[in-house]
Scaffold this active site. Structure first.
Site, PDB file in Angstrom:
ATOM      1  N   PHE A  78       4.455 -12.772  -3.578  1.00 42.09           N
ATOM      2  CA  PHE A  78       3.448 -12.063  -4.206  1.00 42.09           C
ATOM      3  C   PHE A  78       2.342 -12.013  -2.973  1.00 42.09           C
ATOM      4  CE2 PHE A  78       5.355 -13.980  -7.801  1.00 42.09           C
ATOM      5  CZ  PHE A  78       5.563 -13.000  -8.682  1.00 42.09           C
ATOM      6  N   GLY A  79       1.474 -10.951  -3.208  1.00 48.41           N
ATOM      7  CA  GLY A  79       0.636 -10.964  -2.012  1.00 48.41           C
ATOM      8  C   GLY A  79      -0.965 -11.664  -2.738  1.00 48.41           C
ATOM      9  N   GLY A  80      -1.830 -11.885  -1.638  1.00 45.94           N
ATOM     10  CA  GLY A  80      -3.019 -12.696  -2.299  1.00 45.94           C
ATOM     11  C   GLY A  80      -2.831 -14.072  -2.597  1.00 45.94           C
ATOM     12  N   MET A 110      13.627  -9.606   1.171  1.00 44.48           N
ATOM     13  CA  MET A 110      13.564 -10.970   0.389  1.00 44.48           C
ATOM     14  C   MET A 110      14.578 -10.602  -0.670  1.00 44.48           C
ATOM     15  SD  MET A 110       9.460 -11.767   0.271  1.00 44.48           S
ATOM     16  CE  MET A 110       9.086  -9.897   0.781  1.00 44.48           C
ATOM     17  N   MET A 148      11.888  -6.880  -2.205  1.00 42.82           N
ATOM     18  CA  MET A 148      12.012  -7.856  -3.164  1.00 42.82           C
ATOM     19  C   MET A 148      12.898  -7.422  -4.145  1.00 42.82           C
ATOM     20  SD  MET A 148       8.017  -9.283  -3.720  1.00 42.82           S
ATOM     21  CE  MET A 148       7.024  -9.327  -2.303  1.00 42.82           C
ATOM     22  N   MET A 172       7.011 -18.244   6.804  1.00 42.21           N
ATOM     23  CA  MET A 172       6.122 -18.025   5.611  1.00 42.21           C
ATOM     24  C   MET A 172       5.106 -18.985   5.260  1.00 42.21           C
ATOM     25  SD  MET A 172       7.673 -15.293   4.557  1.00 42.21           S
ATOM     26  CE  MET A 172       6.383 -15.098   3.250  1.00 42.21           C
ATOM     27  N   ASP A 225       7.643  -5.197   2.655  1.00 41.94           N
ATOM     28  CA  ASP A 225       8.235  -6.373   1.879  1.00 41.94           C
ATOM     29  C   ASP A 225       8.946  -5.726   0.741  1.00 41.94           C
ATOM     30  OD1 ASP A 225       6.941  -8.615   2.764  1.00 41.94           O
ATOM     31  OD2 ASP A 225       5.104  -7.828   2.155  1.00 41.94           O
ATOM     32  N   SER A 240       0.624  -5.683   5.583  1.00 39.00           N
ATOM     33  CA  SER A 240       1.965  -5.540   4.658  1.00 39.00           C
ATOM     34  C   SER A 240       1.352  -4.498   3.558  1.00 39.00           C
ATOM     35  CB  SER A 240       1.935  -7.010   3.955  1.00 39.00           C
ATOM     36  OG  SER A 240       2.641  -6.565   2.574  1.00 39.00           O
ATOM     37  N   GLY A 252      -1.735  -8.709   4.273  1.00 38.31           N
ATOM     38  CA  GLY A 252      -1.855  -7.730   3.129  1.00 38.31           C
ATOM     39  C   GLY A 252      -2.924  -7.720   2.548  1.00 38.31           C
ATOM     40  N   SER A 253      -3.618  -8.377   1.962  1.00 34.66           N
ATOM     41  CA  SER A 253      -4.791  -8.301   1.194  1.00 34.66           C
ATOM     42  C   SER A 253      -6.117  -8.343   2.210  1.00 34.66           C
ATOM     43  CB  SER A 253      -5.157  -9.432   0.108  1.00 34.66           C
ATOM     44  OG  SER A 253      -4.436 -10.698   0.432  1.00 34.66           O
ATOM     45  N   HIS A 301      10.821  -6.765   5.766  1.00 40.99           N
ATOM     46  CA  HIS A 301      11.300  -8.310   5.322  1.00 40.99           C
ATOM     47  C   HIS A 301      12.008  -8.131   4.290  1.00 40.99           C
ATOM     48  CE1 HIS A 301       8.970 -11.942   3.823  1.00 40.99           C
ATOM     49  NE2 HIS A 301       9.994 -12.244   4.124  1.00 40.99           N
ATOM     50  N   HIS A 308       4.426  -3.680   8.010  1.00 38.82           N
ATOM     51  CA  HIS A 308       5.209  -4.798   7.327  1.00 38.82           C
ATOM     52  C   HIS A 308       5.562  -4.362   5.797  1.00 38.82           C
ATOM     53  CE1 HIS A 308       6.695  -9.103   6.816  1.00 38.82           C
ATOM     54  NE2 HIS A 308       6.022  -8.761   5.658  1.00 38.82           N
ATOM     55  N   ASP A 362       3.234 -15.130   7.842  1.00 38.95           N
ATOM     56  CA  ASP A 362       3.108 -14.053   6.715  1.00 38.95           C
ATOM     57  C   ASP A 362       2.736 -14.848   5.361  1.00 38.95           C
ATOM     58  OD1 ASP A 362       3.348 -12.055   4.751  1.00 38.95           O
ATOM     59  OD2 ASP A 362       5.574 -12.038   4.863  1.00 38.95           O
ATOM     60  N   GLY A 363       1.703 -14.463   4.988  1.00 37.64           N
ATOM     61  CA  GLY A 363       1.048 -15.078   3.901  1.00 37.64           C
ATOM     62  C   GLY A 363      -0.358 -15.654   4.075  1.00 37.64           C
ATOM     63  N   GLY A 364      -1.363 -14.902   3.435  1.00 40.19           N
ATOM     64  CA  GLY A 364      -2.716 -15.787   3.429  1.00 40.19           C
ATOM     65  C   GLY A 364      -3.508 -15.754   4.847  1.00 40.19           C
TER      66      GLY A 364
END
Ligand code: DX5
Ligand code: ZN
Length: 214
Positions: free
Chosen positions: A142-144, A65, A34, A136, A32, A7, A196-197, A63, A30, A174-176
């Site tokens: 938010f990332g991270g 949002m 928003m 999700m 994002d 991401s 992402g992170s 993606h 990816h 997606d996420g974490g």
């Protein structure tokens, strides 16, 4: 084969071309998007997708949002997206289906996204019409954030439904997603992992991408 979709929300937007080339070992980029309404954050939009398209041949996974995504999906396709995903919570089922049809009419792949509180069954009306379902594993915005392991039964339920009804459909999370959480996603049945992170904070990005494949 497991695909990795870094991401760019975790990239340096002032050095976006460099940061896209840094993830060339991955499968998808990816992106994002928003709107500050569907999620409490604002990121990037159509002109940025256009600019990214000019500097890479990689597959662009966009993606959205945003509320009422049917208003904008064709513009994202024209900007160079290869796949556009829309949240099922973002409009009525009828309008979400219209968005999917518009994306396909542009010759692009279409997907739906489920927020953490949205059950697997919400995907059923769209299952046979989409190329990808995104689950999700954090609240979008938010990332991270911390990975929600309790989403894994939903991923497993969707894997079963996909195998029965639309085996070509991809299943993305997606996420974490990080080295300590990627395996549980793969075991539950995901075949595309967004990170992402975990990618952009890694000292060796190609090695981290390889590690995330499980
Ligand atoms: C969150 C976004 C994610 C985010 C993931 O709303 O959809 O794509 O960038 O970031 P990490 O991998 O850091 O959780
Ligand atoms: Zn995302």
């Amino acid at each position: 084969m497991i695909k990795i979709a870094p991401s760019i929300l975790s990239a340096d937007f002032a050095n976006l071309e460099r940061d896209i080339h840094r993830i060339s070992a991955a499968d998808y980029v990816h992106v994002d998007v928003m709107d500050g309404v569907f999620v409490p954050n604002i990121s990037i939009g159509i002109p940025v997708v256009q600019s990214i398209r000019k500097v890479t041949d990689m597959f662009l996974d966009v993606h959205l949002m945003i509320v009422e995504p049917v208003r904008y999906v064709e513009q994202f396709c024209d900007a160079g997206a290869d796949l556009v995903t829309v949240h099922v919570e973002a409009d009525s089922a009828h309008k979400i289906m219209e968005a999917i049809n518009k994306i396909h009419a542009k010759g692009k792949k279409a997907g739906i996204v489920l927020k953490p509180k949205t059950p697997a069954e919400a995907a059923l009306p769209f299952l046979e019409h989409v190329d990808l379902i995104l689950v999700m594993t954090v609240e979008p915005g938010f990332g991270g954030q911390k990975f929600m392991a309790d989403m894994m039964p939903k991923v497993a339920a969707l894997r079963k439904l996909i195998d029965e009804k639309n085996p070509a459909c991809e299943l993305e999370v997606d996420g974490g997603v990080a080295p300590d959480t990627c395996r549980t996603c793969i075991e539950a049945g995901a075949n595309v992992l967004v990170a992402g992170s975990a990618v952009y904070k890694a000292p060796d990005i190609p090695a981290r991408i390889a590690e995330l494949r499980g």
